[in-house]
Write an enzyme that holds these catalytic residues in place. Structure first.
Site, PDB file in Angstrom:
ATOM      1  N   ASN A 169      -0.922  -1.179  12.889  1.00 23.86           N
ATOM      2  CA  ASN A 169      -0.390  -2.179  11.962  1.00 23.86           C
ATOM      3  C   ASN A 169       0.826  -2.844  12.574  1.00 23.86           C
ATOM      4  O   ASN A 169       1.786  -2.149  12.922  1.00 23.86           O
ATOM      5  CB  ASN A 169       0.065  -1.502  10.654  1.00 23.86           C
ATOM      6  CG  ASN A 169      -1.063  -0.838   9.928  1.00 23.86           C
ATOM      7  OD1 ASN A 169      -1.940  -1.505   9.406  1.00 23.86           O
ATOM      8  ND2 ASN A 169      -1.056   0.487   9.887  1.00 23.86           N
ATOM      9  N   ARG A 203       0.860  -1.187   0.000  1.00 23.96           N
ATOM     10  CA  ARG A 203       0.000   0.000   0.000  1.00 23.96           C
ATOM     11  C   ARG A 203       0.897   1.238   0.000  1.00 23.96           C
ATOM     12  O   ARG A 203       1.946   1.233   0.636  1.00 23.96           O
ATOM     13  CB  ARG A 203      -0.878  -0.018   1.259  1.00 23.96           C
ATOM     14  CG  ARG A 203      -1.854   1.110   1.388  1.00 23.96           C
ATOM     15  CD  ARG A 203      -2.762   0.933   2.610  1.00 23.96           C
ATOM     16  NE  ARG A 203      -3.655  -0.201   2.405  1.00 23.96           N
ATOM     17  CZ  ARG A 203      -3.886  -1.158   3.308  1.00 23.96           C
ATOM     18  NH1 ARG A 203      -3.282  -1.123   4.487  1.00 23.96           N
ATOM     19  NH2 ARG A 203      -4.716  -2.129   3.046  1.00 23.96           N
ATOM     20  N   ASP A 233       4.693  -4.781   6.201  1.00 22.09           N
ATOM     21  CA  ASP A 233       3.440  -5.073   6.897  1.00 22.09           C
ATOM     22  C   ASP A 233       3.359  -6.570   7.207  1.00 22.09           C
ATOM     23  O   ASP A 233       3.537  -7.404   6.325  1.00 22.09           O
ATOM     24  CB  ASP A 233       2.269  -4.660   6.013  1.00 22.09           C
ATOM     25  CG  ASP A 233       0.928  -4.925   6.675  1.00 22.09           C
ATOM     26  OD1 ASP A 233       0.442  -4.015   7.352  1.00 22.09           O
ATOM     27  OD2 ASP A 233       0.388  -6.038   6.526  1.00 22.09           O
TER      28      ASP A 233
END
Length: 176
Positions: A86, A22, A102
């Site tokens: 996250n 992302r 991530d």
């Protein structure tokens, strides 16, 4: 290396296999020191790995840490402050972007103090597909427990006073 306060930075999140997860087109840096980078995303484009794009609707104060395996996004909404945590590698700024990896697990904290752990299935699935080492799993799962402790103890930035202070700073910097 640290970004300049008042500058715009690109934010990139990758997956363990190196693929892009992302991106945020811009984050406005309001604090940058050895312990954290704080950037505000407000009405910015977010691009997902599959190419889908969406526009953020509300200001979000984002906390990136060079020594913690998580980052925190606080969304300021009419109904209160929401936190999205996250589980990710420590964040670094390389002159081009704030970057991290991530690790799927997320914690969402609601204005009423309740929280939920998200994406446990994705974590298990990606752990197998991308071959997360036992060391990585231990770190990520340990950091998740630390985040839960921080949330329960309302440790910074998990309190409205801290978020309101940063938001006022952002608004003041935007006027200058």
């Amino acid at each position: 290396m640290l970004p300049t306060i008042g500058s715009m930075v690109y934010i990139q999140s990758f997956k363990h296999d190196g693929s892009l997860h992302r991106t945020w087109a811009k984050g406005f840096v309001i604090e940058a020191n050895e312990s954290q980078i704080v950037a505000v995303t407000n009405k910015t484009w977010v691009t997902e790995a599959d190419g889908r794009k969406w526009f953020t609707r509300e200001p979000a104060i984002c906390f990136f840490y060079p020594d913690k395996w998580f980052n925190i996004i606080t969304m300021i909404r009419k109904t209160g402050i929401y936190y999205y945590c996250n589980l990710a590698s420590p964040s670094l700024y390389d002159g081009e972007a704030i970057k991290n990896i991530d690790y799927d697990l997320d914690i969402k904290l609601y204005p009423n103090g309740l929280f939920e752990i998200l994406d446990e299935d994705e974590y298990e699935d990606h752990g197998k597909k991308m071959n997360y080492s036992n060391d990585i799993k231990m770190i990520v799962e340990g950091q998740m427990q630390d985040l839960i402790r921080r949330i329960k103890e309302m440790e910074d930035p998990f309190n409205d006073e801290t978020i309101n202070r940063y938001y006022k700073l952002y608004q003041k910097m935007q006027k200058q």
